[in-house]
Design an enzyme around this catalytic site. Structure first.
Site, PDB file in Angstrom:
ATOM      1  N   SER A  41     -15.798 -29.458  12.368  1.00 15.77           N
ATOM      2  CA  SER A  41     -16.811 -28.367  12.614  1.00 15.77           C
ATOM      3  C   SER A  41     -18.322 -28.631  12.592  1.00 15.77           C
ATOM      4  O   SER A  41     -19.111 -27.978  12.989  1.00 15.77           O
ATOM      5  CB  SER A  41     -16.294 -27.000  12.131  1.00 15.77           C
ATOM      6  OG  SER A  41     -16.267 -27.099  10.762  1.00 15.77           O
ATOM      7  N   ASP A 331     -21.407 -18.607   8.180  1.00 14.81           N
ATOM      8  CA  ASP A 331     -20.146 -18.076   7.708  1.00 14.81           C
ATOM      9  C   ASP A 331     -19.609 -18.607   6.422  1.00 14.81           C
ATOM     10  O   ASP A 331     -20.429 -19.235   6.059  1.00 14.81           O
ATOM     11  CB  ASP A 331     -18.768 -18.187   8.795  1.00 14.81           C
ATOM     12  CG  ASP A 331     -18.795 -19.544   9.052  1.00 14.81           C
ATOM     13  OD1 ASP A 331     -18.945 -20.525   8.161  1.00 14.81           O
ATOM     14  OD2 ASP A 331     -18.184 -19.860  10.179  1.00 14.81           O
ATOM     15  N   HIS A 334     -19.779 -22.540   6.727  1.00 17.38           N
ATOM     16  CA  HIS A 334     -20.835 -23.519   7.621  1.00 17.38           C
ATOM     17  C   HIS A 334     -22.191 -23.021   7.379  1.00 17.38           C
ATOM     18  O   HIS A 334     -22.612 -21.662   7.213  1.00 17.38           O
ATOM     19  CB  HIS A 334     -20.564 -23.434   9.150  1.00 17.38           C
ATOM     20  CG  HIS A 334     -19.025 -23.741   9.367  1.00 17.38           C
ATOM     21  ND1 HIS A 334     -17.949 -22.883   9.591  1.00 17.38           N
ATOM     22  CD2 HIS A 334     -18.542 -24.885   9.660  1.00 17.38           C
ATOM     23  CE1 HIS A 334     -16.742 -23.448   9.941  1.00 17.38           C
ATOM     24  NE2 HIS A 334     -17.192 -24.579   9.930  1.00 17.38           N
TER      25      HIS A 334
END
Length: 357
Positions: A41, A331, A334
């Site tokens: 990610s 978040d 991240h």
């Protein structure tokens, strides 16, 4: 005193404007025609939008600060590090995802990402949320090369591959999502043995890239994963500080990856392999946030900032912060776009600058 000097040097390196790198773009675009990305990610620009998995971020408030204010599948409020790196090399301001049907090989000639959020070196990690394993990303890369050959001609395509910068960024999920979260690998390996297992996969992956013609390769290290808001939220005994044991694991694994790059440079003739380490830069930001204009480090912008990511971020989006630039993390797992830009700048100056020459 030496420690203070080191912190000062690191601070100055992080402060060097990305514009200085952009000024070199005209000279470097020919040297690096494309940015080709593998990973999780940290570098997924939206591939997971097109596979059956819950590991997605193609909904608000993700992407609210991206071009057009729309979510793309990037796990951030805006751009991710590889987008900044692509721009710094004078290519384009973002790297498109391979599985997005709105892009074609003409778009991918200057960059493409095969990355998939929630994946890892270990196939068992990618199985947890049914995402794209690293071996599958390599298969996509082979398909990409065939399309590139048909589009540019075999000779020019091989030259493009040889000159392109191949970026590898993953490993955090192997520890936080797999080894320390579910039974299985922890019963098979000690932490050190698991690090060796993952490093072996990384070595084989780089060798396969080399056989396929890649010559410029960046192997990314782990961040101080004990400082992610999700880990700090659950660190009750430690007063919600960074989890030092996880940070130590990251340091140990990074040391093994660094030694791996040294070994492979000797064994793979003609390769230019670098170790890109975000650890010190991100830790410095967490420890000295005010130096970069940040106000919040232990909680994220999205929702309560303690544990939300993905769909849980969406459900509580009304409570998200107003100004993400004041937060280190978007978040619970991240970084924000601002943090991504600072980290990209640091990696460019300390590892990737040689590819600009």
């Amino acid at each position: 005193m030496e420690g203070q000097r080191k912190v000062l040097r690191l601070s100055l390196l992080l402060y060097i404007p990305l514009l200085q790198l952009l000024s070199m773009a005209a000279q470097t675009s020919a040297k690096v025609p494309a940015i080709i990305v593998f990973g999780d990610s940290s570098v997924d620009a939206g591939n997971n939008n097109f596979i059956p998995t819950v590991a997605r971020s193609n909904f608000e408030p993700y992407g609210r600060d991206f071009q057009g204010g729309k979510p793309t599948g990037r796990f951030s409020n805006g751009r991710i590090p590889t987008d900044f790196i692509s721009q710094a090399f004078g290519i384009k301001p973002y790297v498109p995802p391979y599985l997005d049907p709105k892009y074609s090989i003409s778009d991918f000639t200057t960059g493409v990402t095969f990355a998939s959020a929630a994946t890892g070196y270990d196939n068992a990690t990618s199985d947890i949320l049914s995402v794209i394993p690293l071996w599958k990303q390599l298969e996509y890369y082979k398909g990409y090369q065939k399309k590139l050959g048909a589009y540019l001609g075999e000779k020019r395509a091989k030259e493009t591959i040889a000159k392109s910068l191949h970026i590898i960024s993953l490993g955090t999920n192997d520890f936080l999502e797999n080894y320390y979260a579910i039974p299985g690998r922890a019963s098979q390996y000690t932490p050190s043995e698991y690090q060796n297992f993952l490093a072996g996969i990384a070595e084989n992956f780089i060798k396969k890239l080399y056989v396929l013609g890649a010559r410029k390769i960046s192997l990314g290290g782990l961040p101080p994963m004990g400082c992610l808001p999700l880990e700090r939220t659950t660190n009750f005994a430690g007063g919600n500080d960074c989890v030092s044991s996880y940070n130590n694991i990251a340091l140990e694994f990074n040391d093994k990856l660094n030694k791996l790059t040294t070994k492979l440079k000797q064994n793979l003739p003609g390769t230019r392999l670098v170790f890109s380490n975000p650890y010190d830069a991100l830790l410095h930001i967490v420890n000295k946030p005010a130096q970069y204009g940040f106000q919040v480090t232990s909680m994220a912008c999205c929702a309560t900032g303690m544990f939300e990511m993905g769909y849980s971020c969406s459900r509580a989006s009304l409570f998200s912060c107003m100004d993400a630039s004041k937060y280190v993390f978007w978040d619970s797992f991240h970084p924000t776009e601002k943090t991504n830009g600072i980290i990209a700048n640091y990696v460019l100056k300390n590892a990737l600058a040689q590819f600009m020459q």
